[in-house]
Design an enzyme around this catalytic site. Sequence first.
Site, PDB file in Angstrom:
ATOM      1  CG  LEU A  33     -26.529 -44.785  14.058  1.00  0.00           C
ATOM      2  CD1 LEU A  33     -27.797 -45.630  14.238  1.00  0.00           C
ATOM      3  CD2 LEU A  33     -26.757 -43.401  14.681  1.00  0.00           C
ATOM      4  CG  ASN A  35     -18.828 -41.931  19.647  1.00  0.00           C
ATOM      5  OD1 ASN A  35     -19.195 -42.516  20.666  1.00  0.00           O
ATOM      6  ND2 ASN A  35     -18.110 -40.827  19.683  1.00  0.00           N
ATOM      7  CE  LYS A  84     -16.611 -37.427  20.167  1.00  0.00           C
ATOM      8  NZ  LYS A  84     -17.556 -36.448  20.641  1.00  0.00           N
ATOM      9  CB  SER A 124     -10.047 -29.845  16.155  1.00  0.00           C
ATOM     10  OG  SER A 124      -9.450 -29.803  17.427  1.00  0.00           O
ATOM     11  CB  THR A 126      -6.299 -30.807  17.779  1.00  0.00           C
ATOM     12  OG1 THR A 126      -5.229 -31.668  18.133  1.00  0.00           O
ATOM     13  CG2 THR A 126      -6.878 -31.301  16.478  1.00  0.00           C
ATOM     14  CE1 TYR A 149     -10.426 -35.632  16.351  1.00  0.00           C
ATOM     15  CE2 TYR A 149      -8.911 -34.442  17.789  1.00  0.00           C
ATOM     16  CZ  TYR A 149     -10.111 -34.506  17.100  1.00  0.00           C
ATOM     17  OH  TYR A 149     -10.971 -33.443  17.157  1.00  0.00           O
ATOM     18  CE  LYS A 153     -11.660 -33.453  13.567  1.00  0.00           C
ATOM     19  NZ  LYS A 153     -12.929 -33.607  12.846  1.00  0.00           N
ATOM     20  CG  ASN A 179     -11.415 -27.444  24.977  1.00  0.00           C
ATOM     21  OD1 ASN A 179     -10.635 -26.795  24.284  1.00  0.00           O
ATOM     22  ND2 ASN A 179     -11.037 -28.528  25.637  1.00  0.00           N
ATOM     23  CG  LEU A 200     -12.722 -30.820  32.742  1.00  0.00           C
ATOM     24  CD1 LEU A 200     -12.165 -31.723  33.827  1.00  0.00           C
ATOM     25  CD2 LEU A 200     -11.979 -29.482  32.729  1.00  0.00           C
ATOM     26  NE  ARG A 231      -6.780 -27.950  26.781  1.00  0.00           N
ATOM     27  CZ  ARG A 231      -5.600 -27.930  27.409  1.00  0.00           C
ATOM     28  NH1 ARG A 231      -5.173 -26.817  27.993  1.00  0.00           N
ATOM     29  NH2 ARG A 231      -4.860 -29.019  27.456  1.00  0.00           N
TER      30      ARG A 231
HETATM   31  N1  UDP Z   1      -8.673 -32.758  32.247  1.00  0.00           N
HETATM   32  C1  UDP Z   1      -8.589 -33.180  33.573  1.00  0.00           C
HETATM   33  N2  UDP Z   1      -9.247 -34.316  33.930  1.00  0.00           N
HETATM   34  C2  UDP Z   1      -9.983 -35.051  33.051  1.00  0.00           C
HETATM   35  C3  UDP Z   1     -10.061 -34.612  31.707  1.00  0.00           C
HETATM   36  C4  UDP Z   1      -9.382 -33.459  31.344  1.00  0.00           C
HETATM   37  O1  UDP Z   1      -7.930 -32.554  34.407  1.00  0.00           O
HETATM   38  O2  UDP Z   1     -10.548 -36.093  33.437  1.00  0.00           O
HETATM   39  C5  UDP Z   1      -7.997 -31.496  31.868  1.00  0.00           C
HETATM   40  C6  UDP Z   1      -6.982 -31.629  30.751  1.00  0.00           C
HETATM   41  O3  UDP Z   1      -5.714 -31.946  31.281  1.00  0.00           O
HETATM   42  C7  UDP Z   1      -7.066 -30.249  30.095  1.00  0.00           C
HETATM   43  C8  UDP Z   1      -8.532 -29.856  30.262  1.00  0.00           C
HETATM   44  O4  UDP Z   1      -9.012 -30.653  31.347  1.00  0.00           O
HETATM   45  O5  UDP Z   1      -6.283 -29.314  30.820  1.00  0.00           O
HETATM   46  C9  UDP Z   1      -9.385 -30.119  29.039  1.00  0.00           C
HETATM   47  O6  UDP Z   1      -9.214 -31.462  28.640  1.00  0.00           O
HETATM   48  P1  UDP Z   1     -10.131 -32.138  27.520  1.00  0.00           P
HETATM   49  O7  UDP Z   1      -9.680 -33.555  27.332  1.00  0.00           O
HETATM   50  O8  UDP Z   1     -11.580 -31.929  27.850  1.00  0.00           O
HETATM   51  O9  UDP Z   1      -9.852 -31.269  26.218  1.00  0.00           O
HETATM   52  P2  UDP Z   1      -8.462 -31.017  25.407  1.00  0.00           P
HETATM   53  O10 UDP Z   1      -7.349 -31.615  26.161  1.00  0.00           O
HETATM   54  O11 UDP Z   1      -8.695 -31.653  24.110  1.00  0.00           O
HETATM   55  O12 UDP Z   1      -8.343 -29.544  25.316  1.00  0.00           O
END
Ligand code: UDP
Length: 338
Positions: A33, A35, A84, A124, A126, A149, A153, A179, A200, A231
Site C-alpha cells: 500500500l 502507492n 514506478k 514496460s 521503457t 526505473y 524493468k 501507455n 498525461l 504514444r
Molecule cells: N505529457 C505532457 N504533459 C504532461 C504529461 C505528459 O505533454 O503533463 C506528454 C509527454 O511529453 C509524452 C506523453 O504526454 O509525449 C505521454 O507522457 P506520459 O508521462 O504519460 O508517458 P511516457 O512518457 O512514459 O510515455
Amino acid sequence: MRVLVTGGAGYIGSHTVVELLLQKQEVVIIDDLSNAKEEVLRRIQTITGKTPIFYRGQVQDEALLTSIFKVHPFDAVIHFAGYKAVGESVEKPLKYFENNLLSTIVLLRVMEQFNVKKLVFSSSATVYGTPTKMPLTEADPIGGTTNPYGATKFMNELIIKDYCVAHPEMAATMLRYFNPIGAHPTGLIGEDPQGIPNNLMPFITQVAIGKRPHLNVFGNDYPTRDGTGIRDYIHVVDLALGHVASLEKMQHAAGYVVYNLGTGKGTSVLELVHAFETANQVSIPLQIQPRRSGDIAENYADCTKSNRELGWVATRTLVDACRDSWKWQSKNPSGYES
Ligand code: UDP
C-alpha cells in the site's frame, strides 16, 4: 487457478484482479500500500461480488512471502509490485534498484521453494530505451534505458530470463506495456496518483475537474504530425485482459516469452486532449512548454505477436478510455479518499 498478484491493489493490478475474479480464478494479493489504498479491495468486491485475499507487506519480506506460499498452493504469480515514478527514480536510484530488483529475486526464490513455475512480469516499453525505428517489435534491441526505473524493468527481464535458462520447466511471460489509460467502466476503480501526476491522462482529468488550471504540453516541436509526442495509449481493461490471456497460454507452454501490449496505434498529446474534450464535453486549457527531458518523439507497438500468440487484441477505443477515465475522476475527485 490460484494466482498470487503482487501489487494487486495498484492501478493495473486492481483491474487485472477484477478480470481474474470475473473469470472465477482465486486471487491472493500482496501489496504494501505504498502507492495504493485499501479501499480498492472494497471496490473490487462491489464490481465482482468477490473479495480477494489480501496481505499487506513487501514482496522482498521473505518470511512473509514464505508464510503466504505455505497457506496458498499457487498455480501462478503475476508480479506488478514495484516503484514506478520516473522522476523519483532519478533522485533516489537505490530505492528503485533495491525495491524493484530484490522483490523479483525473493519472489523467484520462494516460487522455486514451493515449486511454482508460472510467472507473468509487469514490464514496460521503457525497456526499448531510445528506439531508432517504429513500431516496436519484441525482437527490437532492449537496454539503453534512460532512468533507474526503466533500468529496473530491463534488469528484471534479464534476471527472469537467466532464471529460466537454469530452470527450463519455468513459464515466464514479460508483458511490455505501452501507455495504460482509462479505468473500469463502472468508475469504481482507476488510477489514483499521489501528488502531481507524472502521466498525461491523470493530469488531463485533474485539469478537467478543476484541480489544476491547465495542462502543460511538453514540447510541440517534435518531428510528428502536430509537433507533440506520440504514444500508444491502451485501455487498462484491455491490458488486464492481456494478463488473463497470458496465464491461459502458459497452461500449455513453458519457456521465457515477451509480448508487447499496446494498440499498435500512435496518438499525439493534442489528439488525446481533443478526444477527451469531445468524448466528455469538457474543455482542457493548455500551455505549450519546453520538451520534458528524457522524452522521445514517438513510441508505439507492433502487437502482431501478442495478437497472434495470445489470441488477444486491444478492442477498446481512445474514446472509451477518455470516457472511463473521466467517469472515474468525476465520481472520485480525490481518488480513493473521496
Ligand atoms: N505529457 C505532457 N504533459 C504532461 C504529461 C505528459 O505533454 O503533463 C506528454 C509527454 O511529453 C509524452 C506523453 O504526454 O509525449 C505521454 O507522457 P506520459 O508521462 O504519460 O508517458 P511516457 O512518457 O512514459 O510515455
